[in-house]
Design a protein around this motif. Sequence first.
Motif, PDB file in Angstrom:
ATOM      1  N   PRO A 101       0.742  -1.404  -0.197  1.00 58.40           N
ATOM      2  CA  PRO A 101      -0.033  -0.067  -0.020  1.00 58.40           C
ATOM      3  C   PRO A 101       0.938   1.145  -0.019  1.00 58.40           C
ATOM      4  O   PRO A 101       0.418   2.115  -0.601  1.00 58.40           O
ATOM      5  CB  PRO A 101      -0.859  -0.086   1.286  1.00 58.40           C
ATOM      6  CG  PRO A 101      -0.815  -1.508   1.453  1.00 58.40           C
ATOM      7  CD  PRO A 101       0.440  -2.178   1.177  1.00 58.40           C
ATOM      8  N   THR A 102       1.862   1.235   0.845  1.00 60.98           N
ATOM      9  CA  THR A 102       2.906   2.597   0.801  1.00 60.98           C
ATOM     10  C   THR A 102       3.490   2.709  -0.460  1.00 60.98           C
ATOM     11  O   THR A 102       3.662   3.698  -1.066  1.00 60.98           O
ATOM     12  CB  THR A 102       3.890   2.243   1.897  1.00 60.98           C
ATOM     13  OG1 THR A 102       3.209   2.165   3.134  1.00 60.98           O
ATOM     14  CG2 THR A 102       4.791   3.564   2.170  1.00 60.98           C
ATOM     15  N   LEU A 103       3.940   1.368  -1.135  1.00 60.76           N
ATOM     16  CA  LEU A 103       4.516   1.508  -2.343  1.00 60.76           C
ATOM     17  C   LEU A 103       3.384   2.142  -3.644  1.00 60.76           C
ATOM     18  O   LEU A 103       3.975   3.069  -4.347  1.00 60.76           O
ATOM     19  CB  LEU A 103       4.999   0.287  -2.811  1.00 60.76           C
ATOM     20  CG  LEU A 103       5.813   0.088  -4.329  1.00 60.76           C
ATOM     21  CD1 LEU A 103       6.985   0.765  -4.519  1.00 60.76           C
ATOM     22  CD2 LEU A 103       5.882  -1.380  -4.508  1.00 60.76           C
ATOM     23  N   LEU A 104       2.316   1.718  -3.660  1.00 59.19           N
ATOM     24  CA  LEU A 104       1.374   2.267  -4.485  1.00 59.19           C
ATOM     25  C   LEU A 104       1.002   3.745  -4.115  1.00 59.19           C
ATOM     26  O   LEU A 104       0.616   4.549  -5.077  1.00 59.19           O
ATOM     27  CB  LEU A 104       0.000   1.435  -4.393  1.00 59.19           C
ATOM     28  CG  LEU A 104       0.234  -0.293  -4.965  1.00 59.19           C
ATOM     29  CD1 LEU A 104      -0.923  -0.923  -4.918  1.00 59.19           C
ATOM     30  CD2 LEU A 104       0.771  -0.268  -6.409  1.00 59.19           C
ATOM     31  N   ALA A 105       0.870   4.077  -2.993  1.00 58.56           N
ATOM     32  CA  ALA A 105       0.419   5.281  -2.615  1.00 58.56           C
ATOM     33  C   ALA A 105       1.681   6.127  -2.741  1.00 58.56           C
ATOM     34  O   ALA A 105       1.171   7.545  -3.333  1.00 58.56           O
ATOM     35  CB  ALA A 105       0.336   5.331  -0.904  1.00 58.56           C
ATOM     36  N   LYS A 106       2.965   5.800  -3.006  1.00 56.83           N
ATOM     37  CA  LYS A 106       3.843   6.927  -3.621  1.00 56.83           C
ATOM     38  C   LYS A 106       3.894   7.003  -4.990  1.00 56.83           C
ATOM     39  O   LYS A 106       4.015   8.294  -5.759  1.00 56.83           O
ATOM     40  CB  LYS A 106       5.301   6.244  -2.957  1.00 56.83           C
ATOM     41  CG  LYS A 106       5.359   6.570  -1.425  1.00 56.83           C
ATOM     42  CD  LYS A 106       6.692   5.987  -1.221  1.00 56.83           C
ATOM     43  CE  LYS A 106       7.003   6.142   0.292  1.00 56.83           C
ATOM     44  NZ  LYS A 106       8.522   5.392   0.804  1.00 56.83           N
ATOM     45  N   ALA A 107       3.525   5.808  -5.567  1.00 58.85           N
ATOM     46  CA  ALA A 107       3.743   5.779  -7.163  1.00 58.85           C
ATOM     47  C   ALA A 107       2.520   6.103  -7.877  1.00 58.85           C
ATOM     48  O   ALA A 107       2.781   6.823  -8.844  1.00 58.85           O
ATOM     49  CB  ALA A 107       4.295   4.612  -7.421  1.00 58.85           C
TER      50      ALA A 107
END
Length: 746
Positions: free
Chosen positions: A481-487
């Motif tokens: 989730p954090t990865l997608l939130a940044k990307a």
Amino acid sequence: MNVSALLTSAGINIGMCGLLLCFYSILRKQRGLVNVYFGGRLLAQENIMLPDAFCFEMLLPSPSWILKAWKSTEDDVLATAGLDAVVFLRLLVFSIRIFSIAAVICLFLVLPLNYYGQEMVHRHIPSESLDVFTIGNVKEGSKWLWAHCLALYIITFSACILLYFEYQKIAELRLAHFTGSPANPSHFTVLVRSIPRSTEESFSDAVKNFFMNYHASSYLAHQMIYRTGKVQRLMNNAEKIYKKLVYATPSCLYQECRPMRVRCGLCGGTSSSFNLYSNELQLAERHPGLDRLDSLKEKECAAAFVFFKTRYAAVVASQVLQSSNPMLWVTDLAPEPHDVYWSNLWLPYGQLWLRRITNLLASIVFMFLFLLPVTFVQGLSQLDKLQQMFPFLKSILNKTFVSQVVTGYLPSVILLISLYTVPPTMMIFSTVEGCTSRSARKVSTCCKVLYFMIWNVFFVNVLSGSVISQLDVISKPKEIPTLLAKAVPRQATFFITYVLTSGWVSMCSEIMQVFAVVYSLFMRFVLRRTDDPNWIISFPYHTEVPRVLLFGLLGFTCSILAPLILPFLLVYFLLGYVVYRNQILNVYRRKYETGGQYWPIMHNTMIFSLVLMQIVAIGVFGMKESTVASGFTLILVMLTLLFNEYCRQRFRPIFNGYAAQDLIEMDRNDEQCGRMEDIHRRVLSAYCQPNVCEGEDLKPEVGETSQHLQDNLVHPTVGGFPMSSIQGAATWLSLLITLQERNATK
């Protein structure tokens, strides 16, 4: 990318769309292109009102086609194109409704909060970066993140309510389509595969004995499936002619049958070198040893169509395990006769699992090979990295217009061109997989194209544009989730341009039918041939359904992150509703349909899009230090999954099979009205395997009789070969040479 680059891309696409729509409104009035733009209506023998003579009005664009497409009703679409077309158009209607709600909520509530999320001096709007309109511009710990969470709840609940009513309506349409349509031979037919081989009896006898033993009260007949192919068909026909000529007596050959003498110009023989005999039917009748049953039994496969007396008996036989070994006597409901993909029926059932695994591996390899154009596209969207890699382009890329075109238009065009290779490749994979019907092959291709586009267009673009090198982060599920939130917010601008290019322009090119126009003009003016009505294709669900679903995923995922995408998506769905309705009613033909089997795919993809939107939102709220909003979003994920499970239990069985209540009622009505005998006659003659033997038609084996073949058709043939067949003439000539040599030696 800034707002001016987005406006440049939008201007280019709007100009191209307007130009293509004007061209279409002119070309559709030309009589020379009536087969292209009204092919479906011509096949239905409908009257098309076009000017008889040239007039100035034929050169003026007009929006009349838009009004006609908009005013057509759902009943018109159902009568013309079938249930699948109605389901596809209802997907567009659902998308228009949900993204209209999302656009109102996000543009008036979320977008201002994103824009003023940081204490900063805003520049002139055309020079503003698009990042200030995304959720990334909201400062950490902001209390306004509650607005984003509220918008998330409104969009999710609205989508679930609309999905429920759509699922309910389409399930009712499917039931009405099944119970209200005339008796279909496929409802009485079961496809049996993996018939066990026996040295004591043929496959046909094994099928008859098995079903007479275990389904004696409901078994009607069966029809074997034979190995087909051009080479084998030629060999079988040659063998049949040879047997007839060998067993023919000299008195019959030279006294009863009047010869026709021909000269062979190839070998320089005399006029009496060869004799052609045309009385083959009498020869076959006088010599029963020439029965064609023997040659056909050699081509029998371990598969057959088994016909039952009632619909209920056929469904029960298709769902019940026929043997204690699940790999033997495998039964499924047969596809419709015109929907059968005969080339895959004779494939050994034991090979299918290996074919599926091979196709899965091939699809994965193809998906990774497609990373090359995607990576190149992402490089174009980042000018600083592009200038470092290619210093000689620095002077060109520093120009404002060039940089706007390169970052705002060119990446989407390159990705769109690359994606045109995906559907044909996936269609080949689905064919090799062993689908037994053409509609099932399209549904399988649709799923493969959908998975491919979601992975390569969304996830690969997101990851390659941000942290693709951090593979260790991807391996940790808690960090996704954090990865997608940044990307995702970083790539939102690319998705907006992708909607403009792949959505708007491809929609206009669809209505233009560029390839069909070029093909028609080439056939008419270069090859001097008239248009073939059989060339008109059916609607490409395997390409258009994944495209619409992909745009829905982009809309859900970016709705609260980058609300600027919603107006462009809404225009795409409105344009698509008009264009697709016009194409379905006028251009495409209905060859076969699945009975609404595309809707479960659509529903599951929409649920996946909602859950993905919520997971990304959880990551964003966690990054923005709003744990309460993250907790409420987690509850929303659970509610969405519970709703999906309810729909799966409530509606999915309707698409997997038929109810016994409906089947028995339909059988009773047919018996009471005296239609059952006529239905049985039509069922027995429905499944005719093409190219088994030229000039012959197969009959199923009914009851205790064993009549397999009809008499030769009344087409002019020589030895069973059509006179127009070059291969048949060559084979006939070679057999005559062999016969002449045998007579000479004797």
